[in-house]
Write a protein that holds these residues in place. Structure first.
Motif, mmCIF file in Angstrom:
data_model
loop_
_atom_site.group_PDB
_atom_site.id
_atom_site.type_symbol
_atom_site.label_atom_id
_atom_site.label_comp_id
_atom_site.label_asym_id
_atom_site.label_seq_id
_atom_site.Cartn_x
_atom_site.Cartn_y
_atom_site.Cartn_z
ATOM 1 N N LYS A 175 0.847 -1.187 0.000
ATOM 2 C CA LYS A 175 0.000 0.000 0.000
ATOM 3 C C LYS A 175 0.885 1.240 0.000
ATOM 4 C CE LYS A 175 -3.982 -0.084 0.415
ATOM 5 N NZ LYS A 175 -5.041 -0.067 -0.595
ATOM 6 N N ILE A 176 0.644 2.112 -0.947
ATOM 7 C CA ILE A 176 1.327 3.399 -1.027
ATOM 8 C C ILE A 176 0.223 4.443 -1.035
ATOM 9 C CG2 ILE A 176 2.882 4.865 -2.355
ATOM 10 C CD1 ILE A 176 4.013 2.245 -3.586
ATOM 11 N N GLY A 177 -0.032 5.009 0.119
ATOM 12 C CA GLY A 177 -1.191 5.886 0.248
ATOM 13 C C GLY A 177 -2.440 5.055 0.045
ATOM 14 N N SER A 178 -3.268 5.449 -0.915
ATOM 15 C CA SER A 178 -4.475 4.668 -1.207
ATOM 16 C C SER A 178 -4.265 3.720 -2.387
ATOM 17 C CB SER A 178 -5.642 5.619 -1.503
ATOM 18 O OG SER A 178 -5.343 6.398 -2.647
ATOM 19 N N SER A 179 -3.055 3.696 -2.923
ATOM 20 C CA SER A 179 -2.743 2.844 -4.076
ATOM 21 C C SER A 179 -2.242 1.478 -3.626
ATOM 22 C CB SER A 179 -1.666 3.490 -4.943
ATOM 23 O OG SER A 179 -2.092 4.738 -5.422
ATOM 24 N N SER A 180 -2.535 0.482 -4.428
ATOM 25 C CA SER A 180 -2.050 -0.882 -4.189
ATOM 26 C C SER A 180 -1.126 -1.263 -5.331
ATOM 27 C CB SER A 180 -3.215 -1.862 -4.139
ATOM 28 O OG SER A 180 -4.082 -1.555 -3.081
ATOM 29 N N ARG A 181 0.044 -1.778 -4.979
ATOM 30 C CA ARG A 181 1.028 -2.169 -5.986
ATOM 31 C C ARG A 181 1.662 -3.494 -5.588
ATOM 32 N NH1 ARG A 181 -1.317 1.483 -7.948
ATOM 33 N NH2 ARG A 181 -0.497 3.384 -8.886
ATOM 34 N N TRP A 182 2.086 -4.256 -6.600
ATOM 35 C CA TRP A 182 2.811 -5.502 -6.395
ATOM 36 C C TRP A 182 4.155 -5.381 -7.072
ATOM 37 C CZ3 TRP A 182 -2.384 -5.383 -7.120
ATOM 38 C CH2 TRP A 182 -3.170 -6.147 -6.268
ATOM 39 N N TYR A 183 5.129 -6.102 -6.558
ATOM 40 C CA TYR A 183 6.369 -6.257 -7.299
ATOM 41 C C TYR A 183 6.071 -7.212 -8.445
ATOM 42 C CZ TYR A 183 9.152 -4.040 -3.643
ATOM 43 O OH TYR A 183 9.685 -3.138 -2.763
ATOM 44 N N GLN A 184 6.511 -6.857 -9.624
ATOM 45 C CA GLN A 184 6.280 -7.708 -10.784
ATOM 46 C C GLN A 184 6.865 -9.091 -10.570
ATOM 47 O OE1 GLN A 184 7.153 -5.894 -14.541
ATOM 48 N NE2 GLN A 184 7.148 -7.844 -15.631
ATOM 49 N N SER A 185 8.017 -9.153 -9.897
ATOM 50 C CA SER A 185 8.660 -10.444 -9.652
ATOM 51 C C SER A 185 7.796 -11.349 -8.768
ATOM 52 C CB SER A 185 10.035 -10.239 -9.014
ATOM 53 O OG SER A 185 9.914 -9.552 -7.787
ATOM 54 N N GLU A 186 7.008 -10.769 -7.855
ATOM 55 C CA GLU A 186 6.125 -11.588 -7.004
ATOM 56 C C GLU A 186 5.001 -12.205 -7.830
ATOM 57 O OE1 GLU A 186 6.415 -9.635 -2.574
ATOM 58 O OE2 GLU A 186 4.860 -8.896 -3.915
ATOM 59 N N ILE A 187 4.467 -11.436 -8.773
ATOM 60 C CA ILE A 187 3.401 -11.962 -9.632
ATOM 61 C C ILE A 187 3.963 -13.053 -10.544
ATOM 62 C CG2 ILE A 187 1.743 -11.363 -11.432
ATOM 63 C CD1 ILE A 187 1.060 -10.317 -8.571
ATOM 64 N N GLU A 188 5.155 -12.821 -11.069
ATOM 65 C CA GLU A 188 5.785 -13.836 -11.918
ATOM 66 C C GLU A 188 6.101 -15.101 -11.117
ATOM 67 O OE1 GLU A 188 9.009 -11.505 -13.435
ATOM 68 O OE2 GLU A 188 7.775 -10.631 -15.026
ATOM 69 N N ALA A 189 6.449 -14.944 -9.834
ATOM 70 C CA ALA A 189 6.729 -16.099 -8.976
ATOM 71 C C ALA A 189 5.466 -16.934 -8.752
ATOM 72 C CB ALA A 189 7.312 -15.645 -7.645
ATOM 73 N N VAL A 190 4.306 -16.286 -8.707
ATOM 74 C CA VAL A 190 3.036 -17.005 -8.563
ATOM 75 C C VAL A 190 2.826 -17.920 -9.772
ATOM 76 C CG1 VAL A 190 0.516 -16.721 -8.539
ATOM 77 C CG2 VAL A 190 1.955 -15.282 -7.085
ATOM 78 N N ILE A 191 3.153 -17.407 -10.962
ATOM 79 C CA ILE A 191 3.002 -18.195 -12.179
ATOM 80 C C ILE A 191 3.960 -19.381 -12.160
ATOM 81 C CG2 ILE A 191 3.274 -18.163 -14.689
ATOM 82 C CD1 ILE A 191 2.441 -15.165 -14.524
ATOM 83 N N VAL A 192 5.197 -19.155 -11.770
ATOM 84 C CA VAL A 192 6.193 -20.230 -11.717
ATOM 85 C C VAL A 192 5.763 -21.297 -10.714
ATOM 86 C CG1 VAL A 192 8.577 -20.780 -11.074
ATOM 87 C CG2 VAL A 192 8.100 -18.791 -12.507
ATOM 88 N N ALA A 193 5.285 -20.870 -9.545
ATOM 89 C CA ALA A 193 4.848 -21.827 -8.521
ATOM 90 C C ALA A 193 3.671 -22.656 -9.019
ATOM 91 C CB ALA A 193 4.479 -21.099 -7.235
ATOM 92 N N ALA A 194 2.723 -22.024 -9.705
ATOM 93 C CA ALA A 194 1.562 -22.752 -10.233
ATOM 94 C C ALA A 194 1.997 -23.739 -11.308
ATOM 95 C CB ALA A 194 0.539 -21.772 -10.789
ATOM 96 N N ALA A 195 2.938 -23.328 -12.149
ATOM 97 C CA ALA A 195 3.436 -24.230 -13.197
ATOM 98 C C ALA A 195 4.161 -25.417 -12.580
ATOM 99 C CB ALA A 195 4.366 -23.479 -14.144
#
Length: 76
Positions: free
Chosen positions: A38-58
């Motif tokens: 959370k950055i103020g009212s914004s929500s952000r993810w590290y791109q590497s964390e999202i890519e890690a989700v894909i790798v883990a699912a694969a």
């Protein structure tokens, strides 16, 4: 900025995962993907964390599955 530290929005994360924003947020609540930063009212993810989700699912889907034995029913 390095890609492992690049922050992305929910629309970008959903696009990478191939889902809609509502599915992305449901997965956050179901702990399928990590909670955003959370950055103020914004929500952000590290791109590497999202890519890690894909790798883990694969990896999970490609893991050897235990062989199930066929159940033999006794004849009457």
């Amino acid at each position: 900025m390095q890609s492992d530290r690049q922050l992305i929005r929910d629309t970008e994360a959903a696009s990478i995962l191939g889902c809609g924003r509502s599915t992305l947020w449901r997965w956050v609540h179901e702990n399928v993907i990590p909670k955003p930063i959370k950055i103020g009212s914004s929500s952000r993810w590290y791109q590497s964390e999202i890519e890690a989700v894909i790798v883990a699912a694969a990896n999970k889907s490609r893991a050897p599955q235990p062989r199930l034995r066929k159940r033999v029913r006794p004849r009457p």
